[in-house]
Each structure stands twice: as structure tokens, then as C-alpha cells.
Design a protein around this motif. Structure first.
Motif, PDB file in Angstrom:
ATOM      1  N   ALA A 231       0.828  -1.209   0.000  1.00 25.36           N
ATOM      2  CA  ALA A 231       0.000   0.000   0.000  1.00 25.36           C
ATOM      3  C   ALA A 231       0.860   1.256   0.000  1.00 25.36           C
ATOM      4  CB  ALA A 231      -0.922  -0.015   1.219  1.00 25.36           C
ATOM      5  N   GLY A 232       1.884   1.262   0.853  1.00 25.19           N
ATOM      6  CA  GLY A 232       2.734   2.445   0.943  1.00 25.19           C
ATOM      7  C   GLY A 232       3.517   2.699  -0.323  1.00 25.19           C
ATOM      8  N   SER A 233       4.110   1.654  -0.894  1.00 23.72           N
ATOM      9  CA  SER A 233       4.934   1.819  -2.090  1.00 23.72           C
ATOM     10  C   SER A 233       4.113   2.187  -3.312  1.00 23.72           C
ATOM     11  CB  SER A 233       5.723   0.533  -2.370  1.00 23.72           C
ATOM     12  OG  SER A 233       6.720   0.337  -1.398  1.00 23.72           O
ATOM     13  N   VAL A 234       2.950   1.554  -3.467  1.00 28.26           N
ATOM     14  CA  VAL A 234       2.113   1.879  -4.619  1.00 28.26           C
ATOM     15  C   VAL A 234       1.606   3.307  -4.529  1.00 28.26           C
ATOM     16  CG1 VAL A 234      -0.085   1.369  -5.753  1.00 28.26           C
ATOM     17  CG2 VAL A 234       1.465  -0.489  -5.163  1.00 28.26           C
ATOM     18  N   THR A 235       1.162   3.725  -3.336  1.00 27.66           N
ATOM     19  CA  THR A 235       0.686   5.104  -3.172  1.00 27.66           C
ATOM     20  C   THR A 235       1.802   6.102  -3.440  1.00 27.66           C
ATOM     21  OG1 THR A 235      -0.962   4.418  -1.542  1.00 27.66           O
ATOM     22  CG2 THR A 235      -0.356   6.743  -1.567  1.00 27.66           C
ATOM     23  N   ALA A 236       2.962   5.852  -2.847  1.00 28.79           N
ATOM     24  CA  ALA A 236       4.081   6.783  -3.012  1.00 28.79           C
ATOM     25  C   ALA A 236       4.577   6.801  -4.454  1.00 28.79           C
ATOM     26  CB  ALA A 236       5.227   6.398  -2.068  1.00 28.79           C
ATOM     27  N   GLY A 237       4.718   5.627  -5.062  1.00 29.10           N
ATOM     28  CA  GLY A 237       5.195   5.564  -6.440  1.00 29.10           C
ATOM     29  C   GLY A 237       4.221   6.210  -7.403  1.00 29.10           C
ATOM     30  N   THR A 348       7.198  -1.451  -8.972  1.00 31.03           N
ATOM     31  CA  THR A 348       7.644  -2.799  -9.334  1.00 31.03           C
ATOM     32  C   THR A 348       8.111  -3.566  -8.105  1.00 31.03           C
ATOM     33  OG1 THR A 348       8.301  -1.912 -11.486  1.00 31.03           O
ATOM     34  CG2 THR A 348       9.112  -4.101 -10.919  1.00 31.03           C
ATOM     35  N   ASP A 349       8.730  -2.885  -7.145  1.00 24.10           N
ATOM     36  CA  ASP A 349       9.110  -3.529  -5.890  1.00 24.10           C
ATOM     37  C   ASP A 349       7.888  -4.110  -5.185  1.00 24.10           C
ATOM     38  OD1 ASP A 349      11.724  -2.758  -6.279  1.00 24.10           O
ATOM     39  OD2 ASP A 349      11.676  -1.095  -4.851  1.00 24.10           O
ATOM     40  N   ALA A 350       6.803  -3.348  -5.193  1.00 29.13           N
ATOM     41  CA  ALA A 350       5.645  -3.703  -4.378  1.00 29.13           C
ATOM     42  C   ALA A 350       4.763  -4.761  -5.020  1.00 29.13           C
ATOM     43  CB  ALA A 350       4.817  -2.447  -4.100  1.00 29.13           C
ATOM     44  N   ALA A 351       4.662  -4.752  -6.349  1.00 25.86           N
ATOM     45  CA  ALA A 351       3.678  -5.611  -7.020  1.00 25.86           C
ATOM     46  C   ALA A 351       4.164  -7.047  -7.130  1.00 25.86           C
ATOM     47  CB  ALA A 351       3.385  -5.063  -8.419  1.00 25.86           C
ATOM     48  N   ALA A 354       2.631 -12.179 -10.038  1.00 20.84           N
ATOM     49  CA  ALA A 354       1.405 -12.676 -10.670  1.00 20.84           C
ATOM     50  C   ALA A 354       0.495 -11.555 -11.158  1.00 20.84           C
ATOM     51  CB  ALA A 354       0.648 -13.572  -9.691  1.00 20.84           C
ATOM     52  N   THR A 355       0.537 -10.398 -10.486  1.00 25.72           N
ATOM     53  CA  THR A 355      -0.370  -9.299 -10.849  1.00 25.72           C
ATOM     54  C   THR A 355       0.392  -8.032 -11.244  1.00 25.72           C
ATOM     55  OG1 THR A 355      -0.505  -8.595  -8.525  1.00 25.72           O
ATOM     56  CG2 THR A 355      -2.172 -10.168  -9.311  1.00 25.72           C
ATOM     57  N   ARG A 356       1.679  -8.159 -11.484  1.00 22.96           N
ATOM     58  CA  ARG A 356       2.523  -6.986 -11.694  1.00 22.96           C
ATOM     59  C   ARG A 356       2.086  -6.161 -12.896  1.00 22.96           C
ATOM     60  NH1 ARG A 356       8.589  -8.336 -10.980  1.00 22.96           N
ATOM     61  NH2 ARG A 356       7.891  -8.254  -8.812  1.00 22.96           N
ATOM     62  N   ALA A 357       1.819  -6.799 -14.034  1.00 23.67           N
ATOM     63  CA  ALA A 357       1.486  -6.047 -15.249  1.00 23.67           C
ATOM     64  C   ALA A 357       0.182  -5.275 -15.084  1.00 23.67           C
ATOM     65  CB  ALA A 357       1.391  -6.995 -16.449  1.00 23.67           C
ATOM     66  N   LYS A 358      -0.827  -5.889 -14.418  1.00 27.06           N
ATOM     67  CA  LYS A 358      -2.090  -5.187 -14.210  1.00 27.06           C
ATOM     68  C   LYS A 358      -1.902  -3.976 -13.295  1.00 27.06           C
ATOM     69  CE  LYS A 358      -4.891  -8.528 -12.920  1.00 27.06           C
ATOM     70  NZ  LYS A 358      -6.154  -9.217 -12.579  1.00 27.06           N
ATOM     71  N   THR A 359      -1.108  -4.151 -12.243  1.00 21.32           N
ATOM     72  CA  THR A 359      -0.850  -3.030 -11.334  1.00 21.32           C
ATOM     73  C   THR A 359      -0.121  -1.908 -12.058  1.00 21.32           C
ATOM     74  OG1 THR A 359      -0.711  -4.529  -9.428  1.00 21.32           O
ATOM     75  CG2 THR A 359       0.271  -2.342  -9.175  1.00 21.32           C
ATOM     76  N   GLN A 360       0.872  -2.262 -12.830  1.00 22.49           N
ATOM     77  CA  GLN A 360       1.635  -1.258 -13.576  1.00 22.49           C
ATOM     78  C   GLN A 360       0.737  -0.517 -14.567  1.00 22.49           C
ATOM     79  OE1 GLN A 360       4.486  -4.079 -15.020  1.00 22.49           O
ATOM     80  NE2 GLN A 360       5.996  -3.627 -13.441  1.00 22.49           N
TER      81      GLN A 360
END
Length: 422
Positions: A231-237, A348-351, A354-360
């Protein structure tokens, strides 16, 4: 050959990573030229066809809205079928949009222009999504440098593109095509070549291979801490990339219009934009090293500070000074670069794999929408106030990165304390 055969030893994985980087970097050289076309003359073409300065930010807004939709689509397609399918489709759409802009200029058809600019934005989204392909097969300690390598390759085409504005314009006029549409013809060819390279050579697919790799320690250790870190890394990134994109697009979009209004020709405008794009991409290798060695958060903070400096210089630059405008636009590009590389590494660190591409793809959707907002607002702000006001406001807004990345630092500090107590 099975997927596991490509990564059954560290040497095999490294060899595949290097090959993937070479293929992606080769495609980025061409896509960089396609990306630069709309940046350099999009606002000027719209101003000519629409007959007003207040809507000159509309092209940037449209191809950024198109970029937003494409970011999500490319991310989802990559998740299902791999990077090769997603990136190839994105560049094909960008080429189609570029061809549509040329046709719209020939026919003087505003509706076709607006639709084509929307589709053209797919090339911009794909150009950015390609950076993730460079990081699919490396660990967190080398992720910043992998992302940066892809961005550096973009520099060659992106810097050449604006400097070909005059030449492509003259070539277009010989074919009875409006001169400002010439760079979009270049974009059509460039995006087509970029997609062709990926379609033919990006095998095996790096994203699909990455899913056969063992998860990184952070993906399996201390699940509650991992949830907070995600949560922290995705929000900050995401916040870092959203704010730096918004500010960069807003100021960059109105710079050609500002220069034209004060008597500067296309050659001077092309030079300033070329230097700006060099500032966006050329520092990437150094940025990647900094992100890997001193951390994501300090580099993100530096992004906000650099954009503030760019805003101050562009606001204070005398109207006749190409040199000071160029310096401001170089810093504007550098600030964006610092934000993009650090933010990409956080995401990319956080995701999980399995779901990295969708998150990106979802994060890049937000980034593109922010750019669209910046493109729309830029013309309105300049029309109502001035280019200087836009520049200063953008620089101040960029400092909003700091509280978001401070939140990420807090999450990591809490995790480390809990890990020590455990």
C-alpha cells in the motif's frame, strides 16, 4: 525450449535479461522519435486548425487521454498474453493515430484530428510501458538501472525527432501536406518500426518468463508487513509519477506556444524541446544508479525540488532568451526523469509477479490522466494569466511529492522495527 530452461541458472537468466534489454532498447530508439512529434508541433497544429490559443493545450490532453486508455489496455493485454503482445498492439495503435493526424491536416478536418490524436496517444503509453519489460527479469537491487537503460535508448529518437521538424515539414509540403503534419508522418513510420521489432524479436516473453522465477523474499516473508509495504509503495510511487507527469506536461505543452508568441521560429522551438526530451531521458543511467544505491525516496524528493527550480527559471526567463528557456526545460525533463525512475521502482518492488502487469497498467492510467489534466489546464491558465504563472504554480505543485514519499518511509521503518522485535 521450456520457460524454465531460460532461467535454470543465474547465467541463463542474465543472458536472457541482456537480450531482452537489447531488443526493447532497439525498439525505443524508433518509438522515441514517434513520441517527440506530438510534443513538438501538436499544440501548434491545433492552434492553426482551431484558430485559438486557449485550446492549444488540447492535443496534449487528447493524446494523453488516449495514453491513459492505452496504458490500461496494454497492461491488461500484457498480463494475459505477455509484453510482446501488449507492446506491439500499443505501437500499432500509435502508428494508426499518427497517420490519422496527417490525413486530418490534409482534409482540414478538426473532428478527425481530435480522434486521431486520441489514438496517437497509444504510442506514448506504450513507450512508457516498455520500461517495465526491461525490469521483468532482475531483482530489486538492479531494478532502477534496468528501467533507466530502456529510457536512455528512447533518448536517441526523442532528441532527433524535434530537430527533424523543419526537414519533415518541408518534405510534407512537397507532397501537398501541411508542414506541421510532417512530424506525425515520421511518428507513423517510427511507431510502426518499433512495434515490428518487438513482434519479431521479443521472444521468449520476459513477463511470462518472470512468472517462473521464485518470488523475492519480500513477497513471502511477514505477510502483514508486505501488505503495508504494498500500500505504501504503490501510493508513493503513483503519487510521485502522477505529480511529476502533470507538471511536466503542463509546462512543456505551452512552451512552443509561448515561444511562437514571442517571435521564435520552429528551429528554436525544436531545439528547446529536443533539449527538454534529452533532459527527460539522457540522465536515466545515473538516475537508475542513484535509485538503486541511495534509495527510491531521496530521488523522488529530488524530483520535486528540481521541478520547482525549472518553474522558477522558466517564469523568470526573458522572452527573448532561448538559452534560459532551454535550461528550464532541461530541468523540467530531469525532474520528470527522477520521478519516473524512482516511482517505477517503487511500484515494481511492491507488485507481486502474478499481478505486476495489471498493477503497472493501472498506475500508468493514473499517470496519463494526470498528464491529460495538465495539458487541458495549461492552455486555460496561460490564456487567463501567463506562462510565468503556469510555471511557478507547477513548480509548487511538484513539491506535493514529499508528503507522499514520507508516508512510504514510515511504512518501511515500521516494518523494520517489527521485524527486529520478531
Amino acid at each position: 525450449m521450456t520457460a524454465t530452461a531460460y532461467v535454470d541458472s543465474p547465467q541463463a537468466r542474465e543472458a536472457l535479461h541482456r537480450r531482452t534489454l537489447k531488443v526493447v532498447m532497439a525498439s525505443q530508439v524508433f518509438s522515441g522519435a514517434g513520441l517527440a512529434a506530438g510534443v513538438t508541433v501538436g499544440a501548434l497544429l491545433a492552434e492553426d486548425m482551431l484558430g485559438t490559443t486557449s485550446l492549444s493545450g488540447l492535443p496534449a490532453a487528447l493524446f494523453t487521454f488516449g495514453s491513459a486508455g492505452a496504458a490500461l489496455a496494454v497492461g491488461r493485454l500484457s498480463h494475459r498474453l505477455g509484453r510482446r503482445a501488449g507492446l506491439t498492439a500499443g505501437y500499432a495503435a500509435g502508428a494508426l493515430g499518427g497517420a490519422g493526424v496527417v490525413l486530418a491536416a490534409v482534409l482540414d478536418n478538426v473532428a478527425l484530428l481530435l480522434l486521431s490524436l486520441l489514438v496517437y496517444g497509444a504510442g506514448t503509453a506504450t513507450n512508457l510501458q516498455a520500461r517495465y519489460a526491461g525490469a521483468d527479469l532482475v531483482g530489486a537491487d538492479r531494478r532502477g538501472r534496468a528501467v533507466s537503460s530502456v529510457l536512455v535508448a528512447t533518448t536517441l529518437g526523442a532528441v532527433a525527432g524535434p530537430n527533424l521538424v523543419t526537414a519533415t515539414g518541408r518534405a510534407a509540403e512537397r507532397w501537398s501536406i501541411p508542414g506541421l503534419a510532417g512530424p506525425f508522418a515520421l511518428a507513423t513510420i517510427a511507431y510502426g518500426l518499433a512495434g515490428t521489432i518487438l513482434f519479431l524479436l521479443l521472444r521468449p516473453d520476459p513477463l511470462q518468463i518472470s512468472r517462473t522465477l521464485p518470488p523475492e523474499p519480500a513477497d513471502t516473508a511477514n505477510p502483514p508487513a508486505q501488505g503495508r509495504r504494498f500500500a505504501g509503495s504503490v501510493t508513493a510511487g503513483a503519487a510521485t509519477m502522477v505529480l511529476t507527469q502533470l507538471v511536466m506536461v503542463a509546462v512543456m505543452t505551452m512552451t512552443p506556444v509561448h515561444m511562437k508568441a514571442h517571435g521564435h521560429g520552429l528551429a528554436a522551438t525544436g531545439l528547446v524541446i529536443a533539449l527538454h526530451i534529452a533532459g527527460m531521458y539522457l540522465p536515466s543511467l545515473v538516475t537508475g544508479i542513484l535509485v538503486d544505491r541511495i534509495g527510491r525516496v531521496p530521488v523522488a524528493v529530488a524530483a520535486g525540488a528540481t521541478l520547482l527550480a525549472a518553474g522558477i527559471i522558466s517564469a523568470a526567463a526573458p522572452e527573448h532568451s532561448v538559452a534560459l528557456l532551454a535550461l528550464a526545460l532541461i530541468l523540467l525533463g530531469l525532474g520528470w526523469n527522477l520521478g519516473l525512475v524512482s516511482g517505477t521502482a517503487m511500484i515494481t518492488d511492491a507488485a507481486p509477479q502474478a499481478t505486476r502487469a495489471k498493477t503497472q497498467g493501472a498506475v500508468d492510467l493514473c499517470v496519463a490522466l494526470a498528464g491529460a489534466g495538465g495539458g487541458i489546464a495549461s492552455g486555460l491558465v496561460v490564456s487567463a494569466t501567463s506562462y510565468a504563472t503556469l510555471s511557478i504554480a507547477g513548480g509548487i505543485l511538484a513539491l506535493g511529492v514529499i508528503p507522499f514519499v514520507a508516508t512510504q518511509s514510515r511504512y518501511h521503518s515500521t516494518d523494520e522495527v517489527q521485524a527486529g522485535q520478531g
